[in-house]
Design a protein around this motif. Structure first.
Motif, PDB file in Angstrom:
ATOM      1  N   ASN A  98       2.235 -15.538  -6.607  1.00 23.30           N
ATOM      2  CA  ASN A  98       0.905 -15.036  -6.961  1.00 23.30           C
ATOM      3  C   ASN A  98       0.817 -13.535  -6.701  1.00 23.30           C
ATOM      4  O   ASN A  98       0.285 -12.780  -7.515  1.00 23.30           O
ATOM      5  CB  ASN A  98      -0.184 -15.760  -6.168  1.00 23.30           C
ATOM      6  CG  ASN A  98      -0.468 -17.139  -6.688  1.00 23.30           C
ATOM      7  OD1 ASN A  98      -0.262 -17.427  -7.863  1.00 23.30           O
ATOM      8  ND2 ASN A  98      -0.931 -18.021  -5.818  1.00 23.30           N
ATOM      9  N   HIS A  99       1.327 -13.102  -5.562  1.00 27.29           N
ATOM     10  CA  HIS A  99       1.288 -11.686  -5.200  1.00 27.29           C
ATOM     11  C   HIS A  99       2.079 -10.833  -6.194  1.00 27.29           C
ATOM     12  O   HIS A  99       1.696  -9.704  -6.490  1.00 27.29           O
ATOM     13  CB  HIS A  99       1.835 -11.500  -3.783  1.00 27.29           C
ATOM     14  CG  HIS A  99       1.790 -10.088  -3.309  1.00 27.29           C
ATOM     15  ND1 HIS A  99       0.613  -9.470  -2.958  1.00 27.29           N
ATOM     16  CD2 HIS A  99       2.769  -9.166  -3.140  1.00 27.29           C
ATOM     17  CE1 HIS A  99       0.872  -8.231  -2.593  1.00 27.29           C
ATOM     18  NE2 HIS A  99       2.175  -8.026  -2.689  1.00 27.29           N
ATOM     19  N   MET A 100       3.197 -11.374  -6.711  1.00 19.79           N
ATOM     20  CA  MET A 100       4.027 -10.652  -7.677  1.00 19.79           C
ATOM     21  C   MET A 100       3.500 -10.760  -9.100  1.00 19.79           C
ATOM     22  O   MET A 100       4.030 -10.130 -10.010  1.00 19.79           O
ATOM     23  CB  MET A 100       5.464 -11.178  -7.632  1.00 19.79           C
ATOM     24  CG  MET A 100       6.196 -10.815  -6.374  1.00 19.79           C
ATOM     25  SD  MET A 100       7.935 -11.291  -6.445  1.00 19.79           S
ATOM     26  CE  MET A 100       7.836 -13.002  -5.952  1.00 19.79           C
ATOM     27  N   GLY A 101       2.463 -11.582  -9.317  1.00 16.83           N
ATOM     28  CA  GLY A 101       1.913 -11.749 -10.660  1.00 16.83           C
ATOM     29  C   GLY A 101       2.744 -12.661 -11.540  1.00 16.83           C
ATOM     30  O   GLY A 101       2.679 -12.567 -12.766  1.00 16.83           O
ATOM     31  N   ILE A 102       3.514 -13.539 -10.917  1.00 17.93           N
ATOM     32  CA  ILE A 102       4.370 -14.454 -11.670  1.00 17.93           C
ATOM     33  C   ILE A 102       3.695 -15.820 -11.750  1.00 17.93           C
ATOM     34  O   ILE A 102       3.373 -16.424 -10.730  1.00 17.93           O
ATOM     35  CB  ILE A 102       5.754 -14.577 -11.003  1.00 17.93           C
ATOM     36  CG1 ILE A 102       6.446 -13.213 -11.046  1.00 17.93           C
ATOM     37  CG2 ILE A 102       6.596 -15.645 -11.685  1.00 17.93           C
ATOM     38  CD1 ILE A 102       7.741 -13.157 -10.293  1.00 17.93           C
ATOM     39  N   GLU A 103       3.476 -16.277 -12.981  1.00 18.44           N
ATOM     40  CA  GLU A 103       2.860 -17.584 -13.186  1.00 18.44           C
ATOM     41  C   GLU A 103       3.833 -18.680 -12.780  1.00 18.44           C
ATOM     42  O   GLU A 103       5.036 -18.554 -12.990  1.00 18.44           O
ATOM     43  CB  GLU A 103       2.465 -17.759 -14.652  1.00 18.44           C
ATOM     44  CG  GLU A 103       1.407 -16.779 -15.104  1.00 18.44           C
ATOM     45  CD  GLU A 103       1.106 -16.897 -16.583  1.00 18.44           C
ATOM     46  OE1 GLU A 103       1.540 -17.881 -17.218  1.00 18.44           O
ATOM     47  OE2 GLU A 103       0.438 -15.998 -17.102  1.00 18.44           O
ATOM     48  N   HIS A 104       3.301 -19.739 -12.212  1.00 21.32           N
ATOM     49  CA  HIS A 104       4.137 -20.846 -11.763  1.00 21.32           C
ATOM     50  C   HIS A 104       3.326 -22.135 -11.785  1.00 21.32           C
ATOM     51  O   HIS A 104       2.103 -22.108 -11.881  1.00 21.32           O
ATOM     52  CB  HIS A 104       4.663 -20.590 -10.355  1.00 21.32           C
ATOM     53  CG  HIS A 104       3.571 -20.419  -9.349  1.00 21.32           C
ATOM     54  ND1 HIS A 104       2.868 -19.236  -9.228  1.00 21.32           N
ATOM     55  CD2 HIS A 104       3.037 -21.275  -8.466  1.00 21.32           C
ATOM     56  CE1 HIS A 104       1.951 -19.381  -8.293  1.00 21.32           C
ATOM     57  NE2 HIS A 104       2.026 -20.610  -7.821  1.00 21.32           N
ATOM     58  N   LYS A 105       4.020 -23.230 -11.703  1.00 18.89           N
ATOM     59  CA  LYS A 105       3.406 -24.565 -11.643  1.00 18.89           C
ATOM     60  C   LYS A 105       3.980 -25.294 -10.445  1.00 18.89           C
ATOM     61  O   LYS A 105       5.086 -25.010  -9.995  1.00 18.89           O
ATOM     62  CB  LYS A 105       3.699 -25.372 -12.915  1.00 18.89           C
ATOM     63  CG  LYS A 105       3.194 -24.747 -14.194  1.00 18.89           C
ATOM     64  CD  LYS A 105       1.708 -24.835 -14.284  1.00 18.89           C
ATOM     65  CE  LYS A 105       1.228 -24.243 -15.605  1.00 18.89           C
ATOM     66  NZ  LYS A 105      -0.185 -24.164 -15.697  1.00 18.89           N
ATOM     67  N   SER A 106       3.222 -26.265  -9.955  1.00 20.10           N
ATOM     68  CA  SER A 106       3.697 -27.113  -8.866  1.00 20.10           C
ATOM     69  C   SER A 106       4.021 -28.490  -9.415  1.00 20.10           C
ATOM     70  O   SER A 106       3.232 -29.065 -10.169  1.00 20.10           O
ATOM     71  CB  SER A 106       2.632 -27.242  -7.784  1.00 20.10           C
ATOM     72  OG  SER A 106       2.402 -26.002  -7.178  1.00 20.10           O
ATOM     73  N   ARG A 107       5.167 -29.008  -9.055  1.00 18.34           N
ATOM     74  CA  ARG A 107       5.565 -30.359  -9.450  1.00 18.34           C
ATOM     75  C   ARG A 107       4.830 -31.368  -8.573  1.00 18.34           C
ATOM     76  O   ARG A 107       4.288 -30.999  -7.527  1.00 18.34           O
ATOM     77  CB  ARG A 107       7.069 -30.535  -9.261  1.00 18.34           C
ATOM     78  CG  ARG A 107       7.909 -29.713 -10.189  1.00 18.34           C
ATOM     79  CD  ARG A 107       9.378 -30.047  -9.964  1.00 18.34           C
ATOM     80  NE  ARG A 107      10.225 -29.318 -10.875  1.00 18.34           N
ATOM     81  CZ  ARG A 107      11.258 -28.582 -10.495  1.00 18.34           C
ATOM     82  NH1 ARG A 107      11.599 -28.492  -9.230  1.00 18.34           N
ATOM     83  NH2 ARG A 107      11.983 -27.946 -11.387  1.00 18.34           N
ATOM     84  N   PRO A 108       4.819 -32.637  -8.981  1.00 19.38           N
ATOM     85  CA  PRO A 108       4.172 -33.669  -8.152  1.00 19.38           C
ATOM     86  C   PRO A 108       4.740 -33.754  -6.739  1.00 19.38           C
ATOM     87  O   PRO A 108       4.020 -34.083  -5.803  1.00 19.38           O
ATOM     88  CB  PRO A 108       4.429 -34.964  -8.920  1.00 19.38           C
ATOM     89  CG  PRO A 108       4.582 -34.533 -10.342  1.00 19.38           C
ATOM     90  CD  PRO A 108       5.249 -33.185 -10.268  1.00 19.38           C
ATOM     91  N   ASP A 109       6.015 -33.401  -6.558  1.00 16.20           N
ATOM     92  CA  ASP A 109       6.601 -33.447  -5.216  1.00 16.20           C
ATOM     93  C   ASP A 109       6.295 -32.194  -4.398  1.00 16.20           C
ATOM     94  O   ASP A 109       6.712 -32.065  -3.262  1.00 16.20           O
ATOM     95  CB  ASP A 109       8.109 -33.680  -5.280  1.00 16.20           C
ATOM     96  CG  ASP A 109       8.882 -32.517  -5.886  1.00 16.20           C
ATOM     97  OD1 ASP A 109       8.263 -31.527  -6.323  1.00 16.20           O
ATOM     98  OD2 ASP A 109      10.122 -32.598  -5.922  1.00 16.20           O
ATOM     99  N   GLY A 110       5.568 -31.243  -4.988  1.00 21.07           N
ATOM    100  CA  GLY A 110       5.172 -30.031  -4.274  1.00 21.07           C
ATOM    101  C   GLY A 110       6.076 -28.837  -4.512  1.00 21.07           C
ATOM    102  O   GLY A 110       5.738 -27.726  -4.127  1.00 21.07           O
ATOM    103  N   SER A 111       7.227 -29.038  -5.154  1.00 19.97           N
ATOM    104  CA  SER A 111       8.127 -27.913  -5.405  1.00 19.97           C
ATOM    105  C   SER A 111       7.548 -27.017  -6.504  1.00 19.97           C
ATOM    106  O   SER A 111       6.702 -27.425  -7.294  1.00 19.97           O
ATOM    107  CB  SER A 111       9.518 -28.416  -5.791  1.00 19.97           C
ATOM    108  OG  SER A 111       9.461 -29.209  -6.951  1.00 19.97           O
ATOM    109  N   VAL A 112       8.017 -25.789  -6.526  1.00 24.02           N
ATOM    110  CA  VAL A 112       7.473 -24.767  -7.428  1.00 24.02           C
ATOM    111  C   VAL A 112       8.398 -24.587  -8.624  1.00 24.02           C
ATOM    112  O   VAL A 112       9.620 -24.564  -8.480  1.00 24.02           O
ATOM    113  CB  VAL A 112       7.313 -23.432  -6.678  1.00 24.02           C
ATOM    114  CG1 VAL A 112       6.826 -22.335  -7.602  1.00 24.02           C
ATOM    115  CG2 VAL A 112       6.340 -23.602  -5.513  1.00 24.02           C
ATOM    116  N   VAL A 113       7.799 -24.438  -9.805  1.00 23.02           N
ATOM    117  CA  VAL A 113       8.547 -24.235 -11.049  1.00 23.02           C
ATOM    118  C   VAL A 113       8.122 -22.904 -11.657  1.00 23.02           C
ATOM    119  O   VAL A 113       6.932 -22.607 -11.739  1.00 23.02           O
ATOM    120  CB  VAL A 113       8.251 -25.363 -12.064  1.00 23.02           C
ATOM    121  CG1 VAL A 113       9.018 -25.146 -13.354  1.00 23.02           C
ATOM    122  CG2 VAL A 113       8.558 -26.707 -11.475  1.00 23.02           C
ATOM    123  N   VAL A 114       9.095 -22.102 -12.064  1.00 22.50           N
ATOM    124  CA  VAL A 114       8.813 -20.844 -12.751  1.00 22.50           C
ATOM    125  C   VAL A 114       9.633 -20.786 -14.027  1.00 22.50           C
ATOM    126  O   VAL A 114      10.721 -21.358 -14.099  1.00 22.50           O
ATOM    127  CB  VAL A 114       9.146 -19.617 -11.867  1.00 22.50           C
ATOM    128  CG1 VAL A 114       8.238 -19.547 -10.670  1.00 22.50           C
ATOM    129  CG2 VAL A 114      10.583 -19.621 -11.432  1.00 22.50           C
TER     130      VAL A 114
END
Length: 74
Positions: free
Chosen positions: A26-42
């Motif tokens: 978020n601080h870097m301005g990079i969009e991302h999503k969270s998987r159901p297990d909580g891991s981050v996807v970019v």
């Protein structure tokens, strides 16, 4: 908040925990999503665009291939 040592966001953020990765992204301005297990996807393409690592087709301007021979001969 699951910890993952194989997260694609870890080398980018330097964080192991997914909540810390999300804050860094978020601080870097990079969009991302969270998987159901909580891991981050970019998306690699988005990261490259935001960080200026790769030219995109939108940033390439067409070249005028007509030669101004009058300017060349002068």
């Amino acid at each position: 908040m699951q910890s993952s040592t194989t997260s694609p966001a870890q080398p980018l953020t330097g964080n192991k925990r997914s909540d810390a990765q999300a804050r860094s992204l978020n601080h870097m301005g990079i969009e991302h999503k969270s998987r159901p297990d909580g891991s981050v996807v970019v998306l690699r393409a988005h990261v490259e665009k935001v960080l200026g690592l790769k030219a995109t087709s939108q940033s390439i301007k067409p070249v005028d291939d007509k030669i101004n021979w009058d300017a060349v001969r002068a």
